[in-house]
Design a protein around this motif. Structure first.
Motif, mmCIF file in Angstrom:
data_model
loop_
_atom_site.group_PDB
_atom_site.id
_atom_site.type_symbol
_atom_site.label_atom_id
_atom_site.label_comp_id
_atom_site.label_asym_id
_atom_site.label_seq_id
_atom_site.Cartn_x
_atom_site.Cartn_y
_atom_site.Cartn_z
ATOM 1 N N THR A 291 -22.138 -17.454 -1.827
ATOM 2 C CA THR A 291 -20.996 -18.078 -1.151
ATOM 3 C C THR A 291 -19.868 -17.080 -0.954
ATOM 4 O O THR A 291 -19.247 -17.016 0.119
ATOM 5 N N LEU A 292 -19.604 -16.278 -1.981
ATOM 6 C CA LEU A 292 -18.550 -15.280 -1.886
ATOM 7 C C LEU A 292 -18.859 -14.260 -0.797
ATOM 8 O O LEU A 292 -18.006 -13.965 0.051
ATOM 9 N N THR A 293 -20.068 -13.745 -0.790
ATOM 10 C CA THR A 293 -20.427 -12.728 0.204
ATOM 11 C C THR A 293 -20.371 -13.298 1.615
ATOM 12 O O THR A 293 -19.863 -12.650 2.542
ATOM 13 N N ALA A 294 -20.876 -14.516 1.793
ATOM 14 C CA ALA A 294 -20.873 -15.129 3.124
ATOM 15 C C ALA A 294 -19.441 -15.332 3.632
ATOM 16 O O ALA A 294 -19.135 -15.063 4.801
ATOM 17 N N ALA A 295 -18.561 -15.803 2.765
ATOM 18 C CA ALA A 295 -17.178 -16.037 3.178
ATOM 19 C C ALA A 295 -16.472 -14.722 3.492
ATOM 20 O O ALA A 295 -15.730 -14.615 4.483
ATOM 21 N N MET A 296 -16.690 -13.709 2.668
ATOM 22 C CA MET A 296 -16.064 -12.406 2.922
ATOM 23 C C MET A 296 -16.592 -11.793 4.217
ATOM 24 O O MET A 296 -15.841 -11.138 4.954
ATOM 25 N N THR A 297 -17.860 -12.018 4.498
ATOM 26 C CA THR A 297 -18.436 -11.507 5.750
ATOM 27 C C THR A 297 -17.795 -12.178 6.948
ATOM 28 O O THR A 297 -17.443 -11.526 7.937
ATOM 29 N N ARG A 298 -17.611 -13.507 6.885
ATOM 30 C CA ARG A 298 -16.957 -14.223 7.984
ATOM 31 C C ARG A 298 -15.541 -13.714 8.194
ATOM 32 O O ARG A 298 -15.091 -13.506 9.322
ATOM 33 N N ALA A 299 -14.829 -13.544 7.089
ATOM 34 C CA ALA A 299 -13.454 -13.069 7.195
ATOM 35 C C ALA A 299 -13.414 -11.670 7.802
ATOM 36 O O ALA A 299 -12.617 -11.401 8.714
ATOM 37 N N ALA A 300 -14.276 -10.776 7.315
ATOM 38 C CA ALA A 300 -14.276 -9.403 7.814
ATOM 39 C C ALA A 300 -14.631 -9.349 9.291
ATOM 40 O O ALA A 300 -14.026 -8.594 10.063
ATOM 41 N N THR A 301 -15.580 -10.157 9.700
ATOM 42 C CA THR A 301 -15.977 -10.193 11.110
ATOM 43 C C THR A 301 -14.810 -10.635 11.987
ATOM 44 O O THR A 301 -14.657 -10.171 13.119
ATOM 45 N N GLY A 302 -13.973 -11.521 11.456
ATOM 46 C CA GLY A 302 -12.821 -12.005 12.196
ATOM 47 C C GLY A 302 -11.575 -11.149 12.043
ATOM 48 O O GLY A 302 -10.513 -11.506 12.554
ATOM 49 N N ARG A 325 -21.671 -5.628 0.137
ATOM 50 C CA ARG A 325 -22.606 -6.358 0.996
ATOM 51 C C ARG A 325 -21.936 -6.852 2.273
ATOM 52 O O ARG A 325 -22.549 -6.886 3.336
ATOM 53 N N SER A 326 -20.663 -7.253 2.174
ATOM 54 C CA SER A 326 -19.986 -7.872 3.312
ATOM 55 C C SER A 326 -19.336 -6.867 4.252
ATOM 56 O O SER A 326 -19.053 -7.191 5.406
ATOM 57 N N GLY A 327 -19.074 -5.675 3.740
ATOM 58 C CA GLY A 327 -18.339 -4.715 4.543
ATOM 59 C C GLY A 327 -16.860 -5.032 4.666
ATOM 60 O O GLY A 327 -16.156 -4.459 5.504
ATOM 61 N N ALA A 328 -16.370 -5.938 3.821
ATOM 62 C CA ALA A 328 -14.965 -6.340 3.887
ATOM 63 C C ALA A 328 -14.047 -5.221 3.409
ATOM 64 O O ALA A 328 -14.435 -4.373 2.597
ATOM 65 N N ARG A 329 -12.822 -5.258 3.903
ATOM 66 C CA ARG A 329 -11.774 -4.364 3.439
ATOM 67 C C ARG A 329 -10.759 -5.186 2.663
ATOM 68 O O ARG A 329 -10.722 -6.393 2.793
ATOM 69 N N GLY A 330 -9.916 -4.516 1.891
ATOM 70 C CA GLY A 330 -8.853 -5.262 1.234
ATOM 71 C C GLY A 330 -8.583 -4.815 -0.180
ATOM 72 O O GLY A 330 -8.604 -3.620 -0.490
ATOM 73 N N THR A 331 -8.343 -5.799 -1.047
ATOM 74 C CA THR A 331 -7.880 -5.522 -2.399
ATOM 75 C C THR A 331 -8.691 -6.287 -3.436
ATOM 76 O O THR A 331 -9.186 -7.378 -3.191
ATOM 77 N N VAL A 332 -8.792 -5.668 -4.606
ATOM 78 C CA VAL A 332 -9.178 -6.397 -5.804
ATOM 79 C C VAL A 332 -7.876 -6.797 -6.484
ATOM 80 O O VAL A 332 -7.025 -5.952 -6.777
ATOM 81 N N GLU A 333 -7.715 -8.090 -6.709
ATOM 82 C CA GLU A 333 -6.508 -8.594 -7.365
ATOM 83 C C GLU A 333 -6.687 -8.565 -8.878
ATOM 84 O O GLU A 333 -7.672 -9.086 -9.401
#
Length: 486
Positions: A291-302, A325-333
């Motif tokens: 679920t985490l990877t899928a959501a991060m992938t959607r966010a990154a794609t957008g 796995r998702s290719g997302a950018r950002g931060t670890v909180e």
């Protein structure tokens, strides 16, 4: 955004010669040697008189609704026992008979016993004691019934993690208009400490909330308004990318990151760790990997960056897997407990660490109990910096006060009392702590946002222990003076 000329300022880290700084339309357009003459043009003058100028300060992790509400709730930060908590509740009810009691700042992880529902059921009004880490609360039966949490609470009346986050922004009797007014007032107090921006990671509809607040007169600082999973699809459907203006919220509010609380916290004992807590538990993830990877992938794609909470070292590994796995950018909180291998992975993935140094001051004693033998890699800011991980400092307010000078001092000193620094090898210097608080700006230069703070002293020359008391003479956000003592 009016034009502004700041006359006779000395730049922090700039050598000490006075300069004039001109701003137009919210942007710095000129930095030149100081003149003894007024501008004579259309710009308003702000006489610095040799004070010190630098980029304004950001808090990279804030929960504004609860941060602003703290001053209107019962404060338990100085209560060290269950009995002291109950006395405080009784005293509040004596002052305000029949009124619901919401208390904040409960830090009881190191106590021999913690408050439970049976203790609070002696009171005939709803009573909720909120954990200082904002990951849990203990309630009496009346409060559990009011918020529909009876089935979510454990036998002792404690509600944790997802069930708690679902109701956290609605606790108390204040309506949205009142909460918004508190946020507007708190924004002015933040500006008085040099704050020009925050990242809002509240678990409700932050975009709707800021539309209301801006309509109510909010203009104290910039806001990067994040979204949780239940509002991600709305942001994607609106075509919002991180950094885009939030429609209807004015020029200071932009789309922030996609936020997920992947695991729990240290004090609640729910951080997902490689080694067990003293009670044998290892915490848990709040979301499964798929679920985490899928959501991060959607966010990154957008085009939406991710801000993923990971406090335990096991959680950090799983979160980094999801970033990879998702290719997302950002931060670890938070990244409060990290293996050396995962610090290196954060750098390799180009991730920033959004960290809250004041937590190490508050947590050092309980960490020595709950993370015994592992605290050399807790709050490992120097290790992260050496590895090439960008640090972004914040407070997690209301968990810690929203005051960047307290945050900076904690990062530099690693102590908040008379004791020596806790793991001094992980201290960072004042220069890095300041730069990690500038919101991505590197200095006062043409083309930079006119988000500035004018200080009575040079923070690079002060003893770090004096930083929390530094005088803020003026704060400028988008070229507008949001605070001044001149």
């Amino acid at each position: 955004m009016a034009d502004l000329l700041i006359r006779g300022a000395r730049l922090v880290g700039g050598g000490g010669d006075p300069v004039d700084v001109a701003t137009t339309e919210g942007v710095v357009v000129d930095v030149r040697p100081a003149s003894t003459r007024p501008s004579g043009g259309e710009a308003a003058d702000l006489a610095a008189d040799g004070r010190w100028l630098m980029p304004g300060l950001w808090d990279q992790h804030v929960h504004p609704t609860d941060w602003a509400a703290v001053g209107h709730r019962l404060d338990l930060r100085h209560a060290g026992t269950v009995a002291a908590c109950l006395e405080a509740v009784a005293a509040r009810l004596a002052e305000r008979p029949g009124e619901e009691v919401v208390a904040t700042g409960l830090w009881c992880a190191g106590w021999p016993t913690r408050p439970v529902r049976a203790d609070l059921d002696r009171f005939d009004v709803p009573v909720a004691l909120l954990s200082g880490d904002s990951h849990s609360a203990v309630m009496n039966g009346a409060a559990l019934a009011r918020y529909g949490l009876a089935a979510d609470a454990d036998d002792d009346g404690w509600v944790t993690e997802a069930a708690w986050f679902a109701v956290m922004p609605t606790i108390g009797t204040a309506d949205d208009a009142t909460r918004d007014r508190w946020v507007v007032e708190a924004g002015r107090r933040a500006a008085a400490r040099g704050v020009v921006g925050i990242v809002d990671l509240d678990p409700h509809d932050t975009h709707a909330a800021w539309r209301r607040r801006v309509a109510a007169g909010f203009a104290a600082h910039r806001v990067r308004a994040g979204v949780w999973l239940d509002h991600l699809d709305d942001a994607l459907a609106a075509g919002l990318r991180t950094g885009d203006p939030v429609p209807g919220a004015g020029p200071l509010v932009t789309m922030g990151p996609f936020k997920v609380i992947a695991d729990g916290s240290l004090n609640t004992g729910t951080a997902h760790c490689r080694h067990p807590f003293p009670d044998g538990s290892v915490g848990a993830m709040n979301i499964d990997d798929a679920t985490l990877t899928a959501a991060m992938t959607r966010a990154a794609t957008g085009g939406i960056d991710a801000a993923i909470h990971a406090i335990g070292d096991a959680a950090l590994t799983q979160v980094l897997d999801a970033f990879e796995r998702s290719g997302a950018r950002g931060t670890v909180e938070h990244a409060q407990l990290a293996t050396p291998e995962d610090v290196a992975r954060m750098a390799a993935l180009g991730l920033a660490a959004s960290v809250q140094p004041r937590h190490l001051v508050d947590d050092r004693d309980v960490a020595e109990v709950l993370w015994r033998g592992r605290t050399d890699r807790a709050y490992a800011y120097a290790d992260m910096a050496r590895a090439g991980v960008e640090l972004r400092l914040g407070s997690d307010a209301p968990v810690a006060p929203l005051d960047p000078w307290l945050t900076i001092a904690a990062a530099v000193l690693r102590t908040g009392d008379e004791r020596p620094a806790w793991h001094p090898e992980q201290r960072i210097d004042v220069t890095l702590a300041l730069r990690s608080s500038w919101g991505g700006v590197t200095g006062v230069a043409p083309g930079a946002p006119a988000d500035l703070v004018l200080l009575d002293d040079d923070p690079l020359a002060l003893d770090a222990a004096r930083l929390p008391g530094i005088g803020v003479a003026a704060t400028i956000c988008a070229g507008n003076v949001t605070h001044a003592t001149l």
